[in-house]
Design a protein around this motif. Structure first.
Motif, mmCIF file in Angstrom:
data_model
loop_
_atom_site.group_PDB
_atom_site.id
_atom_site.type_symbol
_atom_site.label_atom_id
_atom_site.label_comp_id
_atom_site.label_asym_id
_atom_site.label_seq_id
_atom_site.Cartn_x
_atom_site.Cartn_y
_atom_site.Cartn_z
ATOM 1 N N LEU A 52 0.834 -1.202 0.000
ATOM 2 C CA LEU A 52 0.000 0.000 0.000
ATOM 3 C C LEU A 52 0.871 1.256 0.000
ATOM 4 O O LEU A 52 0.593 2.213 -0.736
ATOM 5 N N MET A 53 1.921 1.244 0.812
ATOM 6 C CA MET A 53 2.820 2.406 0.861
ATOM 7 C C MET A 53 3.534 2.601 -0.470
ATOM 8 O O MET A 53 3.710 3.732 -0.934
ATOM 9 N N ALA A 54 3.943 1.501 -1.097
ATOM 10 C CA ALA A 54 4.614 1.601 -2.395
ATOM 11 C C ALA A 54 3.685 2.161 -3.463
ATOM 12 O O ALA A 54 4.133 2.772 -4.442
ATOM 13 N N ALA A 55 2.376 1.990 -3.251
ATOM 14 C CA ALA A 55 1.383 2.510 -4.202
ATOM 15 C C ALA A 55 0.981 3.940 -3.886
ATOM 16 O O ALA A 55 0.121 4.503 -4.574
ATOM 17 N N GLY A 56 1.565 4.529 -2.829
ATOM 18 C CA GLY A 56 1.309 5.924 -2.528
ATOM 19 C C GLY A 56 0.447 6.193 -1.314
ATOM 20 O O GLY A 56 0.175 7.356 -0.983
ATOM 21 N N VAL A 57 -0.015 5.137 -0.629
ATOM 22 C CA VAL A 57 -0.818 5.330 0.576
ATOM 23 C C VAL A 57 0.091 5.810 1.703
ATOM 24 O O VAL A 57 1.236 5.367 1.825
ATOM 25 N N SER A 58 -0.397 6.727 2.523
ATOM 26 C CA SER A 58 0.409 7.246 3.624
ATOM 27 C C SER A 58 0.716 6.133 4.616
ATOM 28 O O SER A 58 -0.075 5.188 4.771
ATOM 29 N N PRO A 59 1.870 6.208 5.312
ATOM 30 C CA PRO A 59 2.216 5.171 6.282
ATOM 31 C C PRO A 59 1.134 4.958 7.343
ATOM 32 O O PRO A 59 0.832 3.816 7.700
ATOM 33 N N GLU A 60 0.537 6.035 7.843
ATOM 34 C CA GLU A 60 -0.479 5.902 8.894
ATOM 35 C C GLU A 60 -1.699 5.146 8.383
ATOM 36 O O GLU A 60 -2.210 4.243 9.058
ATOM 37 N N GLU A 61 -2.150 5.482 7.171
ATOM 38 C CA GLU A 61 -3.310 4.782 6.599
ATOM 39 C C GLU A 61 -2.979 3.322 6.293
ATOM 40 O O GLU A 61 -3.797 2.421 6.539
ATOM 41 N N ALA A 62 -1.776 3.090 5.762
ATOM 42 C CA ALA A 62 -1.377 1.731 5.412
ATOM 43 C C ALA A 62 -1.265 0.853 6.662
ATOM 44 O O ALA A 62 -1.720 -0.295 6.666
ATOM 45 N N VAL A 63 -0.676 1.404 7.701
ATOM 46 C CA VAL A 63 -0.520 0.653 8.948
ATOM 47 C C VAL A 63 -1.882 0.341 9.561
ATOM 48 O O VAL A 63 -2.133 -0.773 10.039
ATOM 49 N N THR A 64 -2.768 1.313 9.541
ATOM 50 C CA THR A 64 -4.105 1.088 10.103
ATOM 51 C C THR A 64 -4.858 0.012 9.331
ATOM 52 O O THR A 64 -5.466 -0.895 9.921
#
Length: 270
Positions: free
Chosen positions: A232-244
């Motif tokens: 998700l992060m590699a696709a541009g999602v923020s770390p906080e959103e991806a972690v959640t």
């Protein structure tokens, strides 16, 4: 007299990605050569299924995978009679196909299956290596290339869902756990496409969350979830959103626990 060591088939060109933690690859191959059934045990998402796929491809063997569940019966594995065009036709199940044709039959989370399933496996896990089919009157002899592999997560065992000692002792066993942090960083980076320096903080968070297993959490963060998060992060999602989305929501539905985990994530990731 059959030779103890058969020739190894040609491996596939592109092997499923897998990083060994020890000598499990050599032990798997030796178990296959010696016609020994194999039991894999370890936490959810630590690489057991990928390991089996890797070894099947490496040995050039067909792989028949069955995800076990509460409703899985012996007939689902061995086969049943079906109506086709007005005729009654026998249809092999995945275990029977593997015994007839050779290859690996992998039963994932074997403790989830009904008890009659393990009874069917017993003749295949001793020196007889046979599969009796009561409904057809056949008694199939497993070829040298056949191998039975089962797996389960010991953390989920209860009095109602566990492997009996008499069943466990029919298998050679390998215990799996999560890789050392440097190796796990490499796996997650390779699988997700996220750079290793961005993956490492996720691993530090995962280590902290895994320490909560058995306290606030039934299970820790798997390598699989880490790959999802990094993807998700590699696709541009923020770390906080991806972690959640990938590391917190899948672990618990408890609102208070989720809030606490989010605070742990913020403190770890900054």
């Amino acid at each position: 007299m059959k030779p103890l060591l058969q020739a190894v088939p040609e491996p596939a060109v592109d092997l499923p990605y897998y990083v060994p933690a020890g000598n499990e690859c050599a032990l798997f191959e030796l178990a296959w050569r010696k016609r020994l059934p194999l039991l894999l045990k370890g936490p959810t998402g630590c690489g057991k299924t990928r390991f089996v796929a890797h070894m099947a491809s490496r040995l050039g063997l067909p792989l028949h995978t069955v995800s076990c569940h509460d409703d899985l019966t012996a007939a689902d594995l061995t086969g049943r009679y079906l109506l086709k065009g007005g005729d009654t036709v026998w249809a092999d199940g995945p275990l029977t196909r593997a015994v007839r044709e050779g290859g690996i039959c992998y039963l994932d989370e074997i403790v989830e299956a009904r008890k009659d399933v393990t009874v069917v496996l017993h003749p295949l896990t001793d020196d007889r290596r046979i599969l009796p089919l009561d409904r057809t009157g056949e008694e199939l002899q497993a070829p040298d290339s056949f191998m039975l592999v089962v797996s389960y997560n010991p953390g989920y065992q209860t009095l109602l869902k566990s492997l009996k000692p008499s069943t466990r002792q029919r298998f050679v066993a390998i215990e799996f756990d999560f890789l050392p942090i440097d190796h796990e960083v490499g796996v997650v980076a390779a699988e997700s496409g996220l750079s290793a320096d961005r993956v490492r903080p996720l691993l530090l968070l995962a280590r902290r969350l895994r320490a909560l297993k058995g306290q606030d959490l039934e299970e820790g963060v798997s390598t699989r979830l880490l790959v999802y998060c990094a993807s998700l992060m590699a696709a541009g999602v923020s770390p906080e959103e991806a972690v959640t989305a990938a590391m917190i929501e899948p672990l618990t539905d408890d609102v208070d626990v989720k809030k606490a985990l989010i605070e742990v994530a913020r403190a770890t990731l900054g």
